[in-house]
Design a protein around this motif. Sequence first.
Motif, PDB file in Angstrom:
ATOM      1  N   THR A 100       0.824  -1.206   0.000  1.00  0.00           N
ATOM      2  CA  THR A 100       0.000   0.000   0.000  1.00  0.00           C
ATOM      3  C   THR A 100       0.859   1.257   0.000  1.00  0.00           C
ATOM      4  N   GLU A 101       1.918   1.244   0.799  1.00  0.00           N
ATOM      5  CA  GLU A 101       2.817   2.402   0.846  1.00  0.00           C
ATOM      6  C   GLU A 101       3.576   2.555  -0.476  1.00  0.00           C
ATOM      7  N   THR A 102       3.939   1.434  -1.085  1.00  0.00           N
ATOM      8  CA  THR A 102       4.607   1.480  -2.393  1.00  0.00           C
ATOM      9  C   THR A 102       3.689   2.132  -3.424  1.00  0.00           C
ATOM     10  N   ILE A 103       2.424   1.733  -3.437  1.00  0.00           N
ATOM     11  CA  ILE A 103       1.453   2.320  -4.365  1.00  0.00           C
ATOM     12  C   ILE A 103       1.282   3.807  -4.085  1.00  0.00           C
ATOM     13  N   GLU A 104       1.299   4.158  -2.817  1.00  0.00           N
ATOM     14  CA  GLU A 104       1.153   5.564  -2.429  1.00  0.00           C
ATOM     15  C   GLU A 104       2.286   6.407  -3.010  1.00  0.00           C
ATOM     16  N   LEU A 111       1.626  11.832 -10.106  1.00  0.00           N
ATOM     17  CA  LEU A 111       0.944  13.121 -10.040  1.00  0.00           C
ATOM     18  C   LEU A 111       1.932  14.268 -10.235  1.00  0.00           C
ATOM     19  N   LEU A 112       3.066  14.214  -9.533  1.00  0.00           N
ATOM     20  CA  LEU A 112       4.072  15.269  -9.667  1.00  0.00           C
ATOM     21  C   LEU A 112       4.669  15.296 -11.071  1.00  0.00           C
ATOM     22  N   PRO A 258      -9.958   0.205 -11.509  1.00  0.00           N
ATOM     23  CA  PRO A 258      -9.512   1.178 -10.510  1.00  0.00           C
ATOM     24  C   PRO A 258     -10.530   2.301 -10.422  1.00  0.00           C
ATOM     25  N   SER A 259     -10.669   2.876  -9.275  1.00  0.00           N
ATOM     26  CA  SER A 259     -11.641   3.948  -9.090  1.00  0.00           C
ATOM     27  C   SER A 259     -10.924   5.273  -8.887  1.00  0.00           C
ATOM     28  N   PHE A 260     -11.603   6.355  -9.257  1.00  0.00           N
ATOM     29  CA  PHE A 260     -11.049   7.676  -9.009  1.00  0.00           C
ATOM     30  C   PHE A 260     -10.958   7.892  -7.498  1.00  0.00           C
ATOM     31  N   SER A 261      -9.783   8.310  -7.051  1.00  0.00           N
ATOM     32  CA  SER A 261      -9.597   8.490  -5.617  1.00  0.00           C
ATOM     33  C   SER A 261      -8.433   9.440  -5.362  1.00  0.00           C
ATOM     34  N   VAL A 262      -8.568  10.219  -4.307  1.00  0.00           N
ATOM     35  CA  VAL A 262      -7.473  11.089  -3.874  1.00  0.00           C
ATOM     36  C   VAL A 262      -6.884  10.570  -2.566  1.00  0.00           C
ATOM     37  N   PRO A 267       0.359  15.304  -0.042  1.00  0.00           N
ATOM     38  CA  PRO A 267       1.247  16.454  -0.280  1.00  0.00           C
ATOM     39  C   PRO A 267       2.489  16.442   0.605  1.00  0.00           C
ATOM     40  N   SER A 268       2.421  15.758   1.739  1.00  0.00           N
ATOM     41  CA  SER A 268       3.577  15.700   2.631  1.00  0.00           C
ATOM     42  C   SER A 268       4.759  14.955   2.003  1.00  0.00           C
ATOM     43  N   LEU A 269       4.482  14.150   0.951  1.00  0.00           N
ATOM     44  CA  LEU A 269       5.547  13.390   0.283  1.00  0.00           C
ATOM     45  C   LEU A 269       6.165  14.154  -0.881  1.00  0.00           C
TER      46      LEU A 269
END
Length: 575
Positions: A100-104, A111-112, A258-262, A267-269
């Motif tokens: 999960t953290e890897t996907i994050e 995004l960036l 996959p679903s649209f999700s935020v 932003p902290s990363l």
Amino acid sequence: MVFKSLIKLPLFSQLTSYNRSLFVSDAVAGLVTAFISIPQSMAYSNLAGLPPEYGLYCSLLPLMLYALLGSSRTLVVGPAALISLMIASTIDKLSPSSVTETIEYAVNLSLLTGFFLCFLSLLRLGNASHYISKPVITGFTSAAAIIIAVSQLPLLLGVENDRSFNISDALLQPEVYFSGINVVVIGVSLLGFVILWLSRNLPSFLIRFCVVPTVVRQGIVRLGPIVAIIISSAIVAVYSLDSNYGVDVVGAIPSSLPSFSVGFIKPSLWLELAMPAVSMALICFLNSIAVTKSLASKRHELIDANQELLALGVANVGSALTGTFSLAGSLSRSLVNYYAGARTQVANIISAAIILLTVLFFTPLLYFLPQAVLGVIVIASVLPMVGVDKILHYWSINKADAVSLSITFAAVLMLGVDRGIWIGIGCSMVLLIHRTSKPHIAVVGRVQGGTSFRNSEKLDVETLNNSVFLRIDESLYFANVQHVEDYILNYCSNRPSLRHIVIIFSSVNFIDGSALETCERLVVSLRSSGLTLHLCEVKGIVHDQLKKTNLLTLLEPGKVFYSADEAMQYIESLQ
């Protein structure tokens, strides 16, 4: 009004003359490209350190967004080897504690990357790619391809896949890293290589004995990965190689979208991911624009580089919003799309639709797909990128290019892809400044019986004993004007018979303030030695710059001549 704004989108302009014939071509190309995209996307997702299905997700909405906004008619975007490697390299350094953290991390990188690409498009920097030399790109891609290929060895050998893998592990501690090799997995890997080798060489073998249509030959070559997946999966399933012999398989893949999700957006990363994202945006654009221009040139189509930046940026943002990773243009899939007959981006929309059907209904068929075969597909895809042999080619043409290629290649191998590309770009800039800081200065003379002037070292030309004609083959600016001044003063100091110096400005397109001040100083220095400086063949834009200074007044009794021949005739009249 809304329709008028939509019609400006590249896809809508492609559809203005759309017909049934074009649709048939696009449909066939979309079908063939989808078959190639499915195994490659899963393999590159694996390379990035994410579950295989994320590669399929990355080929859905992002592909359709690019189809809507891209200026290329045939480029296919999706998971790419270099980008996947950069994702894995960046995330490894952050030491994620779970999938999960890897996907994050991957989502925020995507995004960036998309934001940076869109920002570059807003600044109209589409032509910035011209300032990165081909040798630097060759060195980067060659080293990255080697890293990618070596990183797949654990999958091919059946050993535990450590995400912190690097080449030094394999070279310095092979007995530790490659302990526990699985012979059965090696056999599966060899089977995959054999199938891919046969798919590439069988068409040429068949041609010797019978007439094989071009479409059939291309189909055999391009569908090799699909055949490898089908045969290897069947063998694993029939003989239960996963449970009986420890052959790692893809396993259960969710039959959902996959679903649209935020939820993954943090932003902290962004601060720690910013520089890797800039590097990925750069590589994404360079890789994509190179493929785009190559394909566009085949049909004499025009490419809008700034539109490409926007399309790639939006596609990466779309990838992040659907919870997957960064993408770029794919050379192999784009070539398949082109040669399969794609005429517009409708082919990509059809390809995305087929991948969508695969995700919804056919993923159970991929359960027994061996991880080793995904590694084989990755290696087979990236090995053609290795172009180290070009070092000798560049060395014979321009040694500076060979040096920049070698430094970039070594930096990527030793320091990683993220640092290596910037070192390569820095090296390229330093060599460029060094190269322009010492412009070529030719001593020229008049061709016998003519009015043109050529290099006196290469041709038998007319010269005057009391004068020298010097042609500066570079624009003048702060970094190179000192070399020009030193060359002229040293040349004149060894020739006491000289009275006139004529500088030919035919290759000078620009002169900055520092160069103008140096030229004024040169006039004074030469006059103190009894020498008169003349200029000739000064371009209008440079002459306008000269008129804004005291140089033309200071030059007297020296003159500005229209041509070198006119200057020689004037000096001859003084004798």
